[in-house]
Motif scaffolding. Sequence first.
Motif, short mmCIF file in Angstrom:
data_model
loop_
_atom_site.label_atom_id
_atom_site.label_comp_id
_atom_site.label_asym_id
_atom_site.label_seq_id
_atom_site.Cartn_x
_atom_site.Cartn_y
_atom_site.Cartn_z
N GLY A 1 0.79 -1.22 0.00
CA GLY A 1 0.00 0.00 0.00
C GLY A 1 0.82 1.27 0.00
N VAL A 2 2.12 1.16 0.22
CA VAL A 2 3.00 2.32 0.09
C VAL A 2 3.36 2.46 -1.39
N ASP A 3 3.04 3.61 -1.98
CA ASP A 3 3.23 3.80 -3.42
C ASP A 3 4.50 4.54 -3.78
N GLY A 4 5.19 5.10 -2.82
CA GLY A 4 6.43 5.81 -3.08
C GLY A 4 7.01 6.32 -1.79
N ILE A 5 8.30 6.62 -1.83
CA ILE A 5 9.01 7.13 -0.65
C ILE A 5 9.72 8.42 -1.02
N PHE A 6 9.52 9.41 -0.19
CA PHE A 6 10.04 10.76 -0.40
C PHE A 6 11.09 11.06 0.66
N ILE A 7 12.19 11.65 0.25
CA ILE A 7 13.24 12.03 1.21
C ILE A 7 13.18 13.53 1.44
N GLY A 8 13.15 13.92 2.71
CA GLY A 8 13.13 15.33 3.08
C GLY A 8 14.51 15.81 3.51
N PRO A 9 15.25 16.53 2.65
CA PRO A 9 16.62 16.91 2.98
C PRO A 9 16.76 17.82 4.20
N ALA A 10 15.80 18.70 4.44
CA ALA A 10 15.95 19.68 5.53
C ALA A 10 15.95 19.00 6.89
N ASP A 11 14.94 18.18 7.15
CA ASP A 11 14.90 17.48 8.44
C ASP A 11 16.00 16.44 8.54
N LEU A 12 16.34 15.83 7.40
CA LEU A 12 17.44 14.87 7.41
C LEU A 12 18.74 15.55 7.83
N ALA A 13 18.98 16.75 7.30
CA ALA A 13 20.18 17.49 7.67
C ALA A 13 20.22 17.74 9.18
N ALA A 14 19.09 18.14 9.75
CA ALA A 14 19.04 18.40 11.19
C ALA A 14 19.34 17.14 11.98
N SER A 15 18.76 16.02 11.54
CA SER A 15 18.96 14.77 12.28
C SER A 15 20.39 14.27 12.18
N MET A 16 21.11 14.70 11.13
CA MET A 16 22.50 14.28 10.93
C MET A 16 23.49 15.25 11.59
N GLY A 17 22.97 16.28 12.26
CA GLY A 17 23.84 17.22 12.93
C GLY A 17 24.21 18.44 12.11
N TYR A 18 23.46 18.67 11.01
CA TYR A 18 23.72 19.83 10.16
C TYR A 18 22.44 20.66 10.01
N PRO A 19 21.87 21.15 11.11
CA PRO A 19 20.61 21.90 11.00
C PRO A 19 20.77 23.13 10.13
N GLY A 20 19.80 23.32 9.22
CA GLY A 20 19.83 24.47 8.34
C GLY A 20 20.81 24.34 7.18
N ASN A 21 21.41 23.16 7.02
CA ASN A 21 22.40 22.98 5.96
C ASN A 21 22.14 21.71 5.15
N PRO A 22 21.01 21.67 4.43
CA PRO A 22 20.72 20.46 3.63
C PRO A 22 21.67 20.27 2.45
N ASP A 23 22.48 21.29 2.16
CA ASP A 23 23.44 21.17 1.06
C ASP A 23 24.79 20.61 1.52
N HIS A 24 24.91 20.26 2.79
CA HIS A 24 26.16 19.67 3.25
C HIS A 24 26.45 18.39 2.47
N PRO A 25 27.70 18.16 2.05
CA PRO A 25 28.01 16.98 1.25
C PRO A 25 27.55 15.66 1.87
N ASP A 26 27.65 15.53 3.19
CA ASP A 26 27.20 14.29 3.84
C ASP A 26 25.69 14.10 3.67
N VAL A 27 24.95 15.20 3.77
CA VAL A 27 23.49 15.12 3.62
C VAL A 27 23.14 14.76 2.18
N GLN A 28 23.77 15.42 1.24
CA GLN A 28 23.49 15.13 -0.16
C GLN A 28 23.83 13.68 -0.50
N ASP A 29 24.93 13.18 0.02
CA ASP A 29 25.28 11.78 -0.22
C ASP A 29 24.22 10.84 0.35
N ALA A 30 23.71 11.19 1.55
CA ALA A 30 22.68 10.36 2.17
C ALA A 30 21.39 10.38 1.36
#
Length: 256
Positions: free
Chosen positions: A167-196
């Motif tokens: 029943g799940v038709d697709g998965i979306f990645i949210g870079p902004a919250d992902l960046a915060a959870s990875m320790g880069y709040p406000g920086n979704p363009d960080h190379p580690d975030v982009q790689d993830a």
Amino acid sequence: MDLPLNPFKAALRARTPQIGIWCAIGGSVHAESLASCGFDWLLIDTEHSTVDMPTVQSMLQAVAPYPTHAAVRPGWNDAVELKRLLDAGAQTFLIPYVQTAAEAAQAVSAVRYPPNGTRGVAGITRASRFGLIPDYTSRADAEICLLVQVETAQALTNIEEIAAVPGVDGIFIGPADLAASMGYPGNPDHPDVQDAVLDGIRRITAAGLPAGLLSLNPDLLERAAAAGSVFTAVDVDQAILLRGARALAQKWKAGA
């Protein structure tokens, strides 16, 4: 009257790229103007905006005549909120902050009628064209598209389990919250975030589902498309407005 088809869901199944825009500014005329711009889909955002339920319904009505599909992001993975959005006629949903397969299954249940889910039954709603669609309750599930949003480092580790939920038709990645959870709040363009993000897109694709994201970074958008992103939101209405307005003010004030 027949059940409205969901062209966006069909396009995702066919892996036809769908280019979208984020709609965070409420209002039916605003939504209609965006629907005339040529995007495949637009996302009416109620999570990070003040758009309320009556406004969502008016925006869905305004977009309906155009060849643009309107999806809705609820404020949370909440069955009551989803029930109201379904009755208002929304057919595609992006559920925020889904961390586990169990939470994904909860969302699936909320958008499906019994015996396959827990969606409440109401006979006279915009979704059923006020009772004019024959056998609406037995047919509606086929045209509902459920997208879940993974937006933390923890959620990314569960991609394969989430993708396996029926029943799940697709998965979306949210870079902004992902960046915060990875320790880069406000920086979704960080190379580690982009790689993830790119690794997540590849894993979603390998798991057999279409992947999507929203970014205002053209380079990341191009790399995401190359990695397999199918439903890609390329900008936010308010960001477009502010960029244009600030540039205009700067131009004229500099020349004054």
